[in-house]
Scaffold this motif. Structure first.
Motif, mmCIF file in Angstrom:
data_model
loop_
_atom_site.group_PDB
_atom_site.id
_atom_site.type_symbol
_atom_site.label_atom_id
_atom_site.label_comp_id
_atom_site.label_asym_id
_atom_site.label_seq_id
_atom_site.Cartn_x
_atom_site.Cartn_y
_atom_site.Cartn_z
ATOM 1 N N GLN A 164 0.570 -0.744 -0.398
ATOM 2 C CA GLN A 164 0.217 -0.223 -0.173
ATOM 3 C C GLN A 164 1.090 1.115 0.127
ATOM 4 O OE1 GLN A 164 -2.775 0.886 3.320
ATOM 5 N NE2 GLN A 164 -4.317 1.235 1.932
ATOM 6 N N ILE A 165 0.451 2.459 -1.119
ATOM 7 C CA ILE A 165 1.301 3.365 -1.196
ATOM 8 C C ILE A 165 0.565 4.419 -0.086
ATOM 9 C CG2 ILE A 165 2.678 4.968 -2.648
ATOM 10 C CD1 ILE A 165 3.751 2.229 -2.263
ATOM 11 N N GLY A 166 0.247 4.606 0.987
ATOM 12 C CA GLY A 166 0.009 6.071 1.593
ATOM 13 C C GLY A 166 0.069 6.648 1.550
ATOM 14 N N PHE A 167 -1.073 7.678 2.705
ATOM 15 C CA PHE A 167 -0.023 8.487 3.028
ATOM 16 C C PHE A 167 -1.270 9.840 3.677
ATOM 17 C CE2 PHE A 167 -2.696 10.156 -0.367
ATOM 18 C CZ PHE A 167 -3.452 11.265 -0.193
ATOM 19 N N LYS A 168 -1.144 10.442 5.190
ATOM 20 C CA LYS A 168 -2.425 10.843 5.942
ATOM 21 C C LYS A 168 -1.693 12.487 6.552
ATOM 22 C CE LYS A 168 -2.099 6.906 8.470
ATOM 23 N NZ LYS A 168 -2.461 5.606 9.727
ATOM 24 N N VAL A 169 -3.204 13.018 5.711
ATOM 25 C CA VAL A 169 -2.460 14.702 6.064
ATOM 26 C C VAL A 169 -3.924 15.088 7.305
ATOM 27 C CG1 VAL A 169 -4.259 15.525 4.603
ATOM 28 C CG2 VAL A 169 -2.590 16.908 5.094
ATOM 29 N N LYS A 170 -3.608 16.677 8.522
ATOM 30 C CA LYS A 170 -4.677 16.951 9.146
ATOM 31 C C LYS A 170 -5.998 18.254 8.175
ATOM 32 C CE LYS A 170 -3.303 15.042 13.376
ATOM 33 N NZ LYS A 170 -4.258 14.241 14.163
ATOM 34 N N HIS A 171 -6.726 18.015 8.895
ATOM 35 C CA HIS A 171 -7.883 18.052 7.984
ATOM 36 C C HIS A 171 -8.643 19.643 8.829
ATOM 37 C CE1 HIS A 171 -12.261 18.733 6.165
ATOM 38 N NE2 HIS A 171 -11.280 18.508 5.158
ATOM 39 N N MET A 172 -8.697 20.232 9.092
ATOM 40 C CA MET A 172 -8.854 21.376 9.727
ATOM 41 C C MET A 172 -8.651 21.099 11.233
ATOM 42 S SD MET A 172 -13.168 21.048 9.103
ATOM 43 C CE MET A 172 -13.916 22.189 10.520
ATOM 44 N N MET A 173 -7.592 20.736 10.934
ATOM 45 C CA MET A 173 -6.385 20.969 12.248
ATOM 46 C C MET A 173 -6.276 19.933 13.669
ATOM 47 S SD MET A 173 -4.579 23.652 11.329
ATOM 48 C CE MET A 173 -3.513 24.032 12.648
ATOM 49 N N PHE A 174 -7.616 19.147 13.040
ATOM 50 C CA PHE A 174 -7.962 18.548 14.431
ATOM 51 C C PHE A 174 -7.737 16.991 13.889
ATOM 52 C CE2 PHE A 174 -12.444 18.079 14.273
ATOM 53 C CZ PHE A 174 -12.791 19.259 13.801
ATOM 54 N N THR A 175 -8.595 16.433 12.315
ATOM 55 C CA THR A 175 -8.821 15.029 12.096
ATOM 56 C C THR A 175 -7.792 14.826 11.027
ATOM 57 O OG1 THR A 175 -10.716 13.676 11.753
ATOM 58 C CG2 THR A 175 -10.318 15.691 10.149
ATOM 59 N N THR A 176 -7.721 13.150 10.879
ATOM 60 C CA THR A 176 -6.344 12.942 9.734
ATOM 61 C C THR A 176 -7.323 12.167 8.977
ATOM 62 O OG1 THR A 176 -4.608 12.130 11.731
ATOM 63 C CG2 THR A 176 -4.455 11.533 9.375
ATOM 64 N N VAL A 177 -7.449 12.651 7.827
ATOM 65 C CA VAL A 177 -7.584 12.284 6.516
ATOM 66 C C VAL A 177 -6.077 11.725 6.322
ATOM 67 C CG1 VAL A 177 -8.498 12.563 4.067
ATOM 68 C CG2 VAL A 177 -9.346 14.043 5.926
ATOM 69 N N SER A 178 -6.500 9.860 5.197
ATOM 70 C CA SER A 178 -5.777 9.041 4.973
ATOM 71 C C SER A 178 -5.838 8.815 3.621
ATOM 72 C CB SER A 178 -5.982 7.814 5.519
ATOM 73 O OG SER A 178 -5.558 7.610 6.840
ATOM 74 N N GLY A 179 -5.376 8.595 2.430
ATOM 75 C CA GLY A 179 -5.552 8.496 0.905
ATOM 76 C C GLY A 179 -4.594 7.246 0.597
ATOM 77 N N THR A 180 -4.157 6.776 -0.428
ATOM 78 C CA THR A 180 -3.228 5.654 -0.894
ATOM 79 C C THR A 180 -3.527 6.349 -2.770
ATOM 80 O OG1 THR A 180 -5.432 4.574 -1.779
ATOM 81 C CG2 THR A 180 -3.817 4.010 0.669
ATOM 82 N N PHE A 181 -2.634 5.843 -3.237
ATOM 83 C CA PHE A 181 -2.660 5.801 -5.186
ATOM 84 C C PHE A 181 -2.618 4.234 -5.298
ATOM 85 C CE2 PHE A 181 -0.724 10.107 -3.374
ATOM 86 C CZ PHE A 181 -0.867 10.322 -4.575
#
Length: 173
Positions: free
Chosen positions: A13-30
C-alpha cells in the motif's frame, strides 16, 4: 550479481495522511503504482529504487476530494501524470533510509525517509519475498501544493505536513 525486486501490489500500500481542519486525519492511497528495486544479491544496502505512481489514481474514499486532489490546486494530474521517486536505500543504524529525488506536480526535491526492513522469506509457492515499511514526513508546499483555506476559528483546512505511510512486499523477479 544484480537482483531485481518488484512490488507485489496485492500485498502493498502506497499511502499518506494529512490533518484536516487542524484536528482530524484524512488518509489516502495511490491505487496504480510500480517500482523496481535493484540489489546486489539479497543485500539491500545501497539498493537502487525506482518508483512511480499515477497521480490520477489518488484515492481518499471521497470522489469530490479525489477530484480536487487531481486538479491544478494539488497534483495537477493532467499536466503531471506521474509521481516519481529515484534514489538509494542506505543503511542507517539498525534500519535503512530512503534517499533520493521525489518528483510531483512538476517539481523535484530531495527527500530522506526512514525504512524499517522486515526481512526476506519464501512464500508457500516458493517465491522469495522481502518486506519493508516507509514512514516519514514531507512538506507538501515543497512541491508547490499550496492550496488552502483559512478557518474562521484560526488555522487552515489542510496541514502542510504530509505523513508518508508505505507498506511494501517485494517479490524477487
Amino acid at each position: 550479481m544484480e537482483t531485481k525486486w518488484k512490488i507485489d501490489t496485492t500485498h502493498s500500500q502506497i499511502g499518506f495522511k494529512v490533518k484536516h481542519m487542524m484536528f482530524t486525519t484524512v488518509s489516502g492511497t495511490f491505487d496504480k503504482y510500480d517500482a523496481t528495486i535493484t540489489t546486489q544479491d539479497d543485500n539491500f544496502d545501497n539498493a537502487k529504487v525506482e518508483f512511480s505512481a499515477d497521480a490520477e489514481s489518488v484515492n481518499t474514499a471521497n470522489a469530490d476530494r479525489d477530484q480536487h486532489l487531481r486538479s491544478a490546486d494539488f497534483f495537477n494530474a493532467e499536466a503531471n501524470p506521474k509521481i516519481e521517486f529515484n534514489g538509494t536505500l542506505v543503511k542507517s543504524g539498525s534500519g535503512y533510509q530512503l534517499d533520493g529525488n521525489l518528483s510531483m506536480n512538476g517539481q523535484t526535491k530531495k527527500v530522506a525517509l526512514p525504512v524499517e526492513f522486515g526481512g526476506i522469506m519464501k512464500d508457500p509457492w516458493g517465491n522469495e519475498k522481502a518486506v519493508m515499511a516507509v514512514e516519514g514526513k514531507i512538506s507538501r508546499k515543497d512541491w508547490g501544493l499550496t492550496w488552502n483555506s483559512a478557518l474562521e476559528a484560526g488555522g487552515v483546512l489542510v496541514s502542510d505536513d504530509v505523513r508518508v505511510a508505505i507498506e511494501l512486499q517485494l517479490v524477487k523477479a
